[in-house]
Design a protein around this motif. Structure first.
Motif, mmCIF file in Angstrom:
data_model
loop_
_atom_site.group_PDB
_atom_site.id
_atom_site.type_symbol
_atom_site.label_atom_id
_atom_site.label_comp_id
_atom_site.label_asym_id
_atom_site.label_seq_id
_atom_site.Cartn_x
_atom_site.Cartn_y
_atom_site.Cartn_z
ATOM 1 N N LYS A 426 45.055 46.580 28.053
ATOM 2 C CA LYS A 426 44.134 47.712 28.115
ATOM 3 C C LYS A 426 43.480 47.862 29.479
ATOM 4 N N LEU A 427 43.737 46.910 30.384
ATOM 5 C CA LEU A 427 43.124 46.981 31.700
ATOM 6 C C LEU A 427 43.799 48.040 32.560
ATOM 7 N N PRO A 428 43.025 48.776 33.356
ATOM 8 C CA PRO A 428 43.634 49.700 34.323
ATOM 9 C C PRO A 428 44.485 48.918 35.316
ATOM 10 N N VAL A 429 45.562 49.549 35.801
ATOM 11 C CA VAL A 429 46.446 48.875 36.743
ATOM 12 C C VAL A 429 45.686 48.453 37.994
ATOM 13 N N THR A 430 44.722 49.254 38.414
ATOM 14 C CA THR A 430 43.938 48.936 39.611
ATOM 15 C C THR A 430 43.093 47.675 39.434
ATOM 16 N N VAL A 431 42.848 47.290 38.205
ATOM 17 C CA VAL A 431 42.121 46.045 37.918
ATOM 18 C C VAL A 431 43.095 44.919 37.588
ATOM 19 N N LEU A 432 44.149 45.242 36.846
ATOM 20 C CA LEU A 432 45.087 44.228 36.374
ATOM 21 C C LEU A 432 45.827 43.545 37.526
ATOM 22 N N LEU A 433 46.327 44.332 38.480
ATOM 23 C CA LEU A 433 47.115 43.749 39.566
ATOM 24 C C LEU A 433 46.284 42.820 40.455
ATOM 25 N N PRO A 434 45.109 43.245 40.943
ATOM 26 C CA PRO A 434 44.293 42.302 41.725
ATOM 27 C C PRO A 434 43.873 41.074 40.920
ATOM 28 N N LEU A 435 43.584 41.272 39.636
ATOM 29 C CA LEU A 435 43.184 40.146 38.781
ATOM 30 C C LEU A 435 44.330 39.161 38.625
ATOM 31 N N ALA A 436 45.552 39.672 38.432
ATOM 32 C CA ALA A 436 46.714 38.790 38.290
ATOM 33 C C ALA A 436 46.972 38.032 39.586
ATOM 34 N N ALA A 437 46.831 38.722 40.722
ATOM 35 C CA ALA A 437 47.047 38.061 42.010
ATOM 36 C C ALA A 437 46.002 36.975 42.254
ATOM 37 N N ALA A 438 44.732 37.277 41.947
ATOM 38 C CA ALA A 438 43.665 36.296 42.137
ATOM 39 C C ALA A 438 43.864 35.093 41.217
ATOM 40 N N THR A 439 44.307 35.353 39.973
ATOM 41 C CA THR A 439 44.543 34.264 39.022
ATOM 42 C C THR A 439 45.668 33.360 39.494
ATOM 43 N N ALA A 440 46.742 33.967 40.019
ATOM 44 C CA ALA A 440 47.863 33.176 40.522
ATOM 45 C C ALA A 440 47.435 32.329 41.722
ATOM 46 N N LEU A 441 46.628 32.909 42.608
ATOM 47 C CA LEU A 441 46.164 32.172 43.784
ATOM 48 C C LEU A 441 45.281 30.997 43.388
ATOM 49 N N VAL A 442 44.340 31.250 42.471
ATOM 50 C CA VAL A 442 43.453 30.177 42.018
ATOM 51 C C VAL A 442 44.253 29.107 41.281
ATOM 52 N N GLY A 443 45.223 29.530 40.467
ATOM 53 C CA GLY A 443 46.046 28.572 39.740
ATOM 54 C C GLY A 443 46.879 27.691 40.653
ATOM 55 N N TRP A 444 47.321 28.252 41.790
ATOM 56 C CA TRP A 444 48.067 27.448 42.759
ATOM 57 C C TRP A 444 47.130 26.494 43.494
ATOM 58 N N PHE A 445 45.946 26.976 43.847
ATOM 59 C CA PHE A 445 45.006 26.178 44.619
ATOM 60 C C PHE A 445 44.391 25.061 43.779
#
Length: 474
Positions: A426-445
């Motif tokens: 249900k998230l807007p794409v403008t929120v979902l994509l940055p959120l997914a990228a930030a989650t992936a970065l934090v998960g790697w770090f």
């Protein structure tokens, strides 16, 4: 650490309590935050509870240590202090099998001198501390000592309990998981708390008056969490700095940004300290040092003349290195300057001033010392204890809310349900994509955070599949 979806309430939102996002974005994001907060609270809260209880005991161990080891740590003042060399010789006589490696001179009236030794019967990461009366040179006991703060057996045991549950490297995974998720759960709870509707602005900061049942528990959970969130996030960040996997990434980034902690060089030039060809027995150094030696008292005098003040620790020369005399007063304002002294002539060959540390190195030192409870002394330890009590209460209240939400009419031993799945769609794409990228970065770090998040997602998918199977079967 709520394990439950907060009540929305019926009163209009008061000024200053709206979340930073627009209402549309927050209304779409809120179910996802709730679901993550639910699962994190449910599955990680036990680790947080263990960390909080052991951290509380550790915070209190500083004062307990002073009571338990009072005989070793203190001595009656009976006259002027004797030379350090005399005190070191007394410690060596009490334990002839040990090799003196460092000396912590008495730093105030009534405090003993601590002579640290390597000893065959003491583990490699420990030292044997011989406590010497500085006024009579009589030994007052021996204890194992650990770390730069000189933790004695009681505090060492509690420190290891907090760090790895006495399970070694495998146990460190627990503390890294707890530290990795603590800031996520704390900031998620903060968003949910600010996003609630409330009757008055007072209900944002303090428990709601007249609330009962689950609403009262939620009010206590939210208001205490609000007051504790800054400290909890700082504890999470500083705890990760010396974790096994995330700590390596943090250290690499710090080095790349030029924030590595500088090191003092105590290395001697070829031939330095070797004049005279004798071993300098009785001069206060370890057996590995060969050559002339001005002695520990003159080395300390040289360090004092170069500006080293207050409480100090002296590392004795060995393996081609000179004396290292460093300040150890971590209480603000800190005194952490250090110098290296040539044992041949007492000349200062290198110095390192805390003022010359890069900003990141200073912040890292402040953060670690604050986490360990040594930055401000007793006030630091009391603040840590208060934070740990708050975290314990937050976990207990979270589980209580989960229990109070159980559907008792349907099944007696049920429990509160999470928000419905599929919130991310249900998230807007403008929120979902940055959120997914930030989650992936934090998960790697923070690898253990990322891995456990994937486990949560897999767990959620399995639950969803089982639910659809039951629905189809019925």
């Amino acid at each position: 650490m709520s394990l439950d979806a907060p009540d929305q309430g019926t009163a209009p939102r008061t000024a200053g309590t709206a979340p930073a996002e627009s209402p549309t974005t927050w209304s779409a994001l809120r179910p996802l935050v709730l679901r993550l907060h639910f699962y994190a609270g449910l599955l990680i809260a036990p680790l947080l509870l263990v960390a909080a209880v052991s951290g509380l005991l550790y915070a209190l161990s500083f004062q307990a240590e002073k009571l338990v080891y009072r005989h070793e740590l203190t001595a009656p003042v009976t006259g002027p202090s004797l030379p350090l060399e005399t005190q070191v010789d007394a410690a060596r006589a009490a334990n002839p099998d040990g090799t003196v490696t460092a000396v912590w001179p008495s730093y105030e009236d009534g405090a003993t001198t601590r002579v640290l030794m390597s000893d065959p019967e003491v583990a490699e990461d420990r030292s044997l501390a011989v406590f010497v009366d500085p006024y009579t040179a009589k030994t007052r006991g021996e204890l194992t000592s650990y770390g730069s703060s000189g933790a004695l057996p009681l505090r060492t045991w509690l420190d290891e309990l907090h760090r790895d549950l006495h399970l070694g490297d495998a146990g460190r995974h627990y503390s890294e998981l707890a530290a990795g998720w603590l800031w996520v759960v704390a900031l998620g709870g903060l968003l949910l708390w600010f996003g609630r509707r409330r009757r008055t602005g007072r209900d944002l900061l303090l428990p709601e008056r007249g609330a009962k049942g689950r609403r009262r528990t939620l009010s206590l959970h939210g208001s205490v969490g609000l007051w504790a969130v800054t400290g909890l996030v700082l504890l999470s960040a500083t705890g990760l700095t010396w974790s096994r996997y995330a700590g390596e990434n943090i250290g690499a980034v710090q080095d790349q940004l030029g924030g590595a902690t500088p090191a003092l060089s105590a290395a001697l030039e070829a031939g330095a300290g070797g004049d005279g060809g004798h071993e300098g027995h009785g001069s206060g150094h370890g057996a590995a040092h060969q050559g002339s030696d001005v002695g520990i008292d003159k080395a300390v005098a040289s360090a004092r003349a170069s500006g080293i003040e207050g409480r100090i620790a002296v590392t004795l020369p060995a393996d081609g290195k000179g004396y290292v005399v460093k300040e150890t007063d971590t209480q603000y304002p800190v005194h952490l300057d250090s110098v290296a002294v040539d044992p041949a002539d007492g000349r200062v060959v290198d110095e390192l001033r805390f003022d010359d540390y890069p900003l990141l190195a200073k912040l890292t030192r402040f953060g670690i010392d604050g986490h360990m409870g040594v930055l401000f002394g007793l006030p630091n330890q009391l603040a840590l204890a208060a934070l740990m009590v708050a975290l314990i209460l937050l976990v207990v209240w979270g589980y209580r809310m989960w229990w109070l939400r159980r559907p008792t009419k349907e099944r007696r031993l049920g429990a509160g349900r999470p928000m419905p799945r599929g919130a991310w769609r249900k998230l807007p794409v403008t929120v979902l994509l940055p959120l997914a990228a930030a989650t992936a970065l934090v998960g790697w770090f923070v690898p253990l955070l990322g891995i456990s998040l994937l486990v949560f997602l897999a767990f959620d998918i399995v639950l969803g599949a089982l639910s659809k199977a039951r629905t189809g079967a019925s």
